[in-house]
Design an enzyme around this catalytic site. Structure first.
Site, PDB file in Angstrom:
ATOM      1  N   ASP A 304       0.872  -1.168   0.000  1.00 45.24           N
ATOM      2  CA  ASP A 304       0.000   0.000   0.000  1.00 45.24           C
ATOM      3  C   ASP A 304       0.911   1.221   0.000  1.00 45.24           C
ATOM      4  OD1 ASP A 304      -2.076   1.801   0.100  1.00 45.24           O
ATOM      5  OD2 ASP A 304      -3.135   0.815   1.736  1.00 45.24           O
TER       6      ASP A 304
HETATM    7  C1  BGC Z   1      -4.941   3.366   0.052  1.00 50.10           C
HETATM    8  C2  BGC Z   1      -4.992   2.421  -1.119  1.00 50.10           C
HETATM    9  C3  BGC Z   1      -4.821   3.193  -2.390  1.00 50.10           C
HETATM   10  C4  BGC Z   1      -3.511   3.968  -2.336  1.00 50.10           C
HETATM   11  C5  BGC Z   1      -3.237   4.796  -3.574  1.00 50.10           C
HETATM   12  C6  BGC Z   1      -3.722   4.262   0.020  1.00 50.10           C
HETATM   13  O1  BGC Z   1      -3.811   5.255   0.970  1.00 50.10           O
HETATM   14  O2  BGC Z   1      -4.968   2.640   1.263  1.00 50.10           O
HETATM   15  O3  BGC Z   1      -6.209   1.726  -1.126  1.00 50.10           O
HETATM   16  O4  BGC Z   1      -4.861   2.342  -3.492  1.00 50.10           O
HETATM   17  O5  BGC Z   1      -3.562   4.856  -1.233  1.00 50.10           O
HETATM   18  O6  BGC Z   1      -4.071   5.884  -3.643  1.00 50.10           O
END
Ligand code: BGC
Length: 822
Positions: A304
């Site tokens: 993530d």
């Molecule tokens: C989220 C993800 C997301 C990523 C990119 C993170 O903060 O938890 O689900 O895909 O950001 O935006």
């Protein structure tokens, strides 16, 4: 003690300490195995402190990716070490995540984009219904069609990877801020939704990324806290640790990920928080053990955004791609360097990380790329995405990006019509006294509530959402609307056909404190439609299960004098409904987050053009205090590792908890009304596996999704369903199983194991079919470390909700103790 345990563990890991400074934190984190002492050893089972599982298994391409894997190998063979580092490390660029191109090899790079209901960083794209609405349809075909249409939009914008769908959070707690992005706290329903969505995305030629792996069940403290406020500095406290026992892991949280891998998902995103003491993205038991070994995952694990907390430990633990690539709070402090990047080349050069491991990381990344044909004629990136990307704006880019796509290409096609249809199919009718719905050309309609009208603060991640209808929540899982059909506009358009009078009051504060008789025209309205909403967003959990903006008072105020009050909620998920039994509240509709055609979808149901066929994907309790599994909001101590969430309720989340404790609820899981009525005929169970079903599965070579024996159908169950009403209608037949008494303590009373949605003309009979696979009849035996069908008699119950199960039969797959104490 701590040192000796670390020593014992380090014998199983690949590498000694490394010199690269960025790796220090990784090695320190590895010691974390030693500190988490199980709160209660019997609860935590085999991994209270995360057993080491090394080395990270190499991909073999098993399950249909063999040819693509060979292409990926040939590709890797041509890379320099620096290029290899680039292939596994994100860089700032036009997309939310970017792997840079290698022009000399004709490789155009990889563009990764959010999210689970839309391609978010894009113009001229559709906003589809959210996961919670999709789950409410209980409709495999719709789940697939939604996934396919979304996938087509991602591809047409030049995005190779969709950061979708979500099954973590699963929905352990009603309060989690991201439940709406995912589907349902029931792992079976979510598993089906994952599988269909992923098949849809990937049939469109786009890589799916089931996320967040695993245990990301609350937002509060999902990340560590830092003295220097989100950049690289001194850590104050580590992120929360979700402490999950082995059986619960398999039967709840891992279950839908197994479906995702079974559907051949290209990639899996590991989550922010710690799992049993170790960060999820360097948790070798979870990533190497559960995902790559047990489930046979052949694709790549990406972090993530900023969930990478080490270099070597993560690489050894199974992480294959670091996103977005930089160090710091959310990995966005590009200047601070990276745990991967240049440190990969150093680690390989100094022998810390074997180059074979890095090669496998890239093989895993490139295999699904070739498998989906992304090397051939893939649309270029729409340059507008670079302008809209606030995450890594142009000023941060250090590499060249060739955005060859058409600027602002309109990728919506005819998806508006699809979204309208899907939104209607997701609409759940919870109450309908005196057949008040569907509306029958009412002479006078009064519309109340701040959720009824148009959004007032922009079509994208508004700061303030008091006025305007909600069609999605906030954060990376939202979408950028290009238009929005709000309920009021759609009601006005429909009412004009009947010549109805429509009056409106959209200020909740005003409605709540006003005698509504002073508002409407002298004649009371024929129907009062009250629109309520509940916001939720990433990085925050919900503080309350009530609707927002004094919505409960708004209902009281209207229902006091309007004898035909119809309440509609646009909510992120679970609400308590203290007004549900008010005699003047004649109908209740839960419409969740239906996407851009919200008003049209609702009007189709309100006026009976479409039968309401949504069913609750969770339980609505009488009181907020009835729910268990609360999130951890405050710990009152400042110890470095003190944020702990003990999943002590084990399998008892949502209806499993209410059923196990005989708690009466307002509207149970699976509930929802139609405008018609349905009856079930005689159940038929066909054994398709022969007479010698064994307790333990045959151990076949692992395929994506795990042991293929678990996915074998053992029984086909069917039951006639008749529409006994005088209108055409749609219903969802549901099958639940009760395991025999020989199953271990803590086995849920009933578990969903099949559903079938049927549209039937008045008087028509159809047949609902359910396939019971081996996994459906098994529990996870922590001692055997295997799925086991318990000996004795199962009960199969079929009906229309988890508490309306008029037809039952029994089944004894494996003979043994046959007596049941029911
Ligand atoms: C989220 C993800 C997301 C990523 C990119 C993170 O903060 O938890 O689900 O895909 O950001 O935006």
């Amino acid at each position: 003690m701590r040192n000796s345990l670390v020593l014992a563990l380090s014998g199983l890991v690949l590498a000694p300490a490394v010199s690269a400074q960025a790796y220090d934190s990784g090695d320190r984190d590895r010691e974390d195995f030693s500190w988490v002492q199980p709160k209660n050893t019997t609860i935590l089972g085999p991994y209270g402190h995360v057993p080491p599982v090394y080395p990270s298994p190499n991909a073999t391409g098993v399950g249909g990716w063999e040819d693509a894997l060979q292409k990926a190998r040939d590709f890797v063979a041509q890379l320099t070490l620096e290029e290899k580092a680039d292939m596994v490390t994100g860089q700032p660029g036009p997309c939310v995540g970017n792997i840079v191109a290698i022009p000399r090899l004709g490789f155009n790079g990889i563009c990764l984009h959010d999210g689970p209901l839309a391609i978010r960083v894009a113009d001229y794209a559709s906003v589809f219904m959210a996961g919670v609405s999709a789950a409410s349809t209980w409709d495999r075909e719709i789940l697939y069609q939604r996934g396919l249409a979304m996938g087509r939009e991602f591809k047409a914008k030049g995005a190779h990877v969709a950061l979708s769908p979500v099954c973590g959070p699963l929905g352990r707690s009603a309060y989690s801020g991201r439940n709406w992005e995912g589907f349902s706290p029931d792992p079976y329903l979510t598993g089906v939704a994952m599988e269909e969505t992923i098949l849809g995305h990937q049939d469109a030629g786009v890589q799916a990324t089931p996320k967040h792996f695993i245990g990301n069940e609350q937002e509060i403290m999902r990340n560590p806290t830092w003295k220097t406020n989100g950049t690289v500095g001194e850590k104050v406290q580590e992120a929360i640790s979700s402490n999950i026992d082995d059986r619960t892991m398999h039967e709840l949280y891992l279950w839908p990920f197994a479906n995702a891998i079974h559907a051949r998902a290209a990639s899996v995103m590991c989550s922010y928080q710690r799992l049993n003491g170790t960060y999820a993205c360097e948790n070798s038991k979870a990533v190497n053990g559960l995902l790559k070994e047990e489930l046979g995952f052949q694709g790549y694990v990406m972090s993530d955004w900023g969930s990478t907390h080490s270099g070597v430990s993560s690489i050894e633990g199974g992480l294959d791609m670091n996103m977005p690539g930089g160090l710091g709070g959310y990995g966005m402090n590009w200047k601070a360097g990276s745990f991967f990047g240049g440190n990969i080349t150093r680690a390989v050069n100094n022998g810390t990380v074997p180059v074979e491991r890095v090669d496998d990381m890239i093989i895993r990344i490139m295999t699904p790329y070739y498998w989906l044909g992304q090397d051939k004629d893939f649309p270029g990136i729409d340059p507008s995405t670079g302008d809209l990307n606030t995450f890594s704006p142009r000023s941060t880019w250090v590499r060249e990006f060739n955005m060859t796509g058409e600027r602002s290409v309109d990728v919506r096609g005819d998806h508006g019509a699809l979204i309208r249809k899907h939104g209607a199919a997701a609409t759940i009718l919870l109450k309908n006294e005196n057949k008040t719905l569907p509306l029958k050309a009412p002479k006078s309609i009064a519309v109340f509530g701040n959720d009824a009208g148009q959004i007032t603060e922009g079509f994208y991640n508004q700061d303030e959402y008091e006025f305007g209808t909600l069609v999605a929540g906030g954060g990376s899982g939202t979408g950028r609307l290009t238009y929005l059909v709000d309920p009021l506009t759609a009601i006005n358009a429909r009412a004009a056909q009947d010549g109805s009078l429509v009056q409106q009051w959209l200020n909740n504060t005003l409605i709540a404190k006003t005698d509504v008789r002073t508002l409407w025209l002298p004649t009371p309205p024929d129907v009062c439609l009250v629109f309520l909403k509940t916001w939720a967003e990433e990085a925050a959990d919900r503080a309350s299960l009530h609707v927002d903006y004094d919505g409960d008072d708004v209902v009281d105020s209207v229902a006091r004098y309007c004898s035909n009050t119809v309440v509609v909620t646009h909510s992120s998920g679970i609400n308590v409904m203290p007004w549900a039994n008010h005699p003047n509240v004649t109908a209740i509709i839960a419409a969740h987050f239906p996407g851009q055609e919200s008003g049209n979808s609702l009007v189709d149901v309100l006026y009976g053009d479409v039968d309401p066929s949504g069913r609750l994907p969770y339980t609505i309790a009488h009181n907020a205090s009835d729910y268990n599994a609360p999130i951890v909001t405050d710990i009152q101590t400042d110890g470095f590792y003190d944020w702990q969430s003990w999943f002590d309720e084990k399998l008892e989340i949502d209806y499993r908890y209410f059923d196990a404790n005989n708690i009466s609820v307002l509207y149970e899981f699976g509930f929802g009304l139609s405008y018609s009525t349905f009856e079930l005929g005689e159940i038929n169970v066909e054994n398709v596996a022969g007479s010698n079903i064994t307790s333990r599965p045959e151990h076949l070579p692992v395929q994506p999704g795990g042991n293929p024996a678990l996915w074998e159908t053992l029984y086909n169950v069917s039951i006639p369903v008749t529409n006994t009403g005088d209108v055409d209608g749609t219903t969802v037949a549901q099958l639940y199983i009760t395991l025999p008494d020989s199953a271990p303590e803590g086995t849920p009373v009933r578990q969903l194991r099949g559903f079938d949605k049927l549209s039937l003309a008045a008087g028509q009979t159809g047949v609902a079919n359910f396939e019971l696979m081996r996994r459906d009849l098994s529990y996870w035996d922590v001692n055997a470390q295997d799925w086991v069908i318990p000996k004795g008699e199962f009960v199969l119950s079929v009906g229309f909700s988890s508490r309306d199960l008029p037809v039952t039969t029994t089944l004894t797959p494996v003979k043994g103790c046959t007596k049941r104490k029911l």
